[in-house]
Design an enzyme around this catalytic site. Sequence first.
Site, mmCIF file in Angstrom:
data_model
loop_
_atom_site.group_PDB
_atom_site.id
_atom_site.type_symbol
_atom_site.label_atom_id
_atom_site.label_comp_id
_atom_site.label_asym_id
_atom_site.label_seq_id
_atom_site.Cartn_x
_atom_site.Cartn_y
_atom_site.Cartn_z
ATOM 1 N N GLU A 55 -40.258 0.779 34.019
ATOM 2 C CA GLU A 55 -41.635 0.355 33.807
ATOM 3 C C GLU A 55 -41.927 -0.865 34.656
ATOM 4 O O GLU A 55 -41.026 -1.525 35.165
ATOM 5 C CB GLU A 55 -41.901 0.090 32.327
ATOM 6 C CG GLU A 55 -41.058 -1.005 31.729
ATOM 7 C CD GLU A 55 -41.307 -1.151 30.231
ATOM 8 O OE1 GLU A 55 -40.308 -1.295 29.509
ATOM 9 O OE2 GLU A 55 -42.466 -1.131 29.795
ATOM 10 N N GLU A 56 -43.198 -1.153 34.772
ATOM 11 C CA GLU A 56 -43.650 -2.293 35.561
ATOM 12 C C GLU A 56 -43.073 -3.568 34.958
ATOM 13 O O GLU A 56 -42.983 -3.706 33.736
ATOM 14 C CB GLU A 56 -45.190 -2.293 35.450
ATOM 15 C CG GLU A 56 -45.893 -3.463 36.034
ATOM 16 C CD GLU A 56 -47.392 -3.465 35.626
ATOM 17 O OE1 GLU A 56 -48.008 -4.516 35.814
ATOM 18 O OE2 GLU A 56 -47.907 -2.449 35.127
ATOM 19 N N ASP A 105 -45.539 -3.780 16.420
ATOM 20 C CA ASP A 105 -44.688 -4.456 17.388
ATOM 21 C C ASP A 105 -45.391 -4.603 18.737
ATOM 22 O O ASP A 105 -44.790 -4.342 19.778
ATOM 23 C CB ASP A 105 -43.385 -3.641 17.567
ATOM 24 C CG ASP A 105 -42.185 -4.561 17.566
ATOM 25 O OD1 ASP A 105 -42.340 -5.723 17.174
ATOM 26 O OD2 ASP A 105 -41.097 -4.132 17.967
ATOM 27 N N ASP A 115 -43.047 -2.000 24.985
ATOM 28 C CA ASP A 115 -42.014 -1.984 23.957
ATOM 29 C C ASP A 115 -42.609 -1.949 22.553
ATOM 30 O O ASP A 115 -42.129 -2.637 21.666
ATOM 31 C CB ASP A 115 -41.132 -3.229 24.137
ATOM 32 C CG ASP A 115 -39.697 -2.940 23.737
ATOM 33 O OD1 ASP A 115 -39.392 -1.757 23.499
ATOM 34 O OD2 ASP A 115 -38.908 -3.898 23.641
ATOM 35 N N HIS A 144 -53.847 -7.434 6.853
ATOM 36 C CA HIS A 144 -54.786 -7.495 7.980
ATOM 37 C C HIS A 144 -56.072 -8.225 7.607
ATOM 38 O O HIS A 144 -56.687 -7.928 6.586
ATOM 39 C CB HIS A 144 -55.126 -6.082 8.465
ATOM 40 C CG HIS A 144 -56.203 -6.070 9.520
ATOM 41 N ND1 HIS A 144 -55.983 -6.541 10.800
ATOM 42 C CD2 HIS A 144 -57.496 -5.675 9.480
ATOM 43 C CE1 HIS A 144 -57.106 -6.408 11.504
ATOM 44 N NE2 HIS A 144 -58.045 -5.888 10.710
ATOM 45 N N CYS A 146 -59.748 -8.881 9.154
ATOM 46 C CA CYS A 146 -60.628 -8.454 10.242
ATOM 47 C C CYS A 146 -61.115 -9.659 11.038
ATOM 48 O O CYS A 146 -61.290 -10.746 10.497
ATOM 49 C CB CYS A 146 -61.824 -7.707 9.683
ATOM 50 S SG CYS A 146 -61.389 -6.031 9.186
ATOM 51 N N CYS A 150 -63.029 -6.448 15.282
ATOM 52 C CA CYS A 150 -63.094 -5.374 14.278
ATOM 53 C C CYS A 150 -64.566 -5.120 13.937
ATOM 54 O O CYS A 150 -65.001 -3.975 13.822
ATOM 55 C CB CYS A 150 -62.363 -5.771 12.993
ATOM 56 S SG CYS A 150 -60.586 -6.004 13.176
#
Length: 201
Positions: A55-56, A105, A115, A144, A146, A150
């Site tokens: 990957e980059e 993640d 990743d 979570h 908002c 959102c």
Amino acid sequence: SVVIQECYVQNTAREYAKLYAAEAEPLEGFGEVPEIIPIFLIHRPANNIPYATVEEELVGEFVKYSVKDGKEVNFLRRDSEAGQKCCTFQHWVYEKTNGNLLVTDLQGVGMKLTDVGIATLAKGYKGFKGNCSFSFIEQFRALHQCNEYCEMLGLKSLRTTHQKQRKATSTKSKNLPNSSTVKKMVSKKAREHRDFISSEH
């Protein structure tokens, strides 16, 4: 193999990120949208480890925007634009998949992410099984908060829907005399609920 699974997860998340970008970019004031960089699988038959990923290379400060279990509060993630947009991306995917899938993640440099992980409910989602525990979905729903992004996307707050369901069940019986009795009952319920929560921990 783990490598193939990793590739599959990241590229699946990347597809969701593209759909998210298509919806978010045209919105006035949304600005740049995080992207998940592609990860390529290479097959090296002569090598001991026949599969590898390419990957980059990301240059700059590498930040974890959303931790796997959602418990850690990383200020860089919470206060940065990229961090907030990552949390909105999680909420967007969660809503799009009816709470069956969560991209987790999220980490990378600026708006370029790599990743990543995906949590699905135990049975998977549309034939896809994530590589993270489905408890992350529960934790995301509970933790979570908002943000403005959102709101721009018109995502429904995860907190109010939960409270609304509780209230609806507690005021179901229609033949109650007057509102003060209802209030007393509701606050008593709330108290019991609180005690129940504190006794659990």
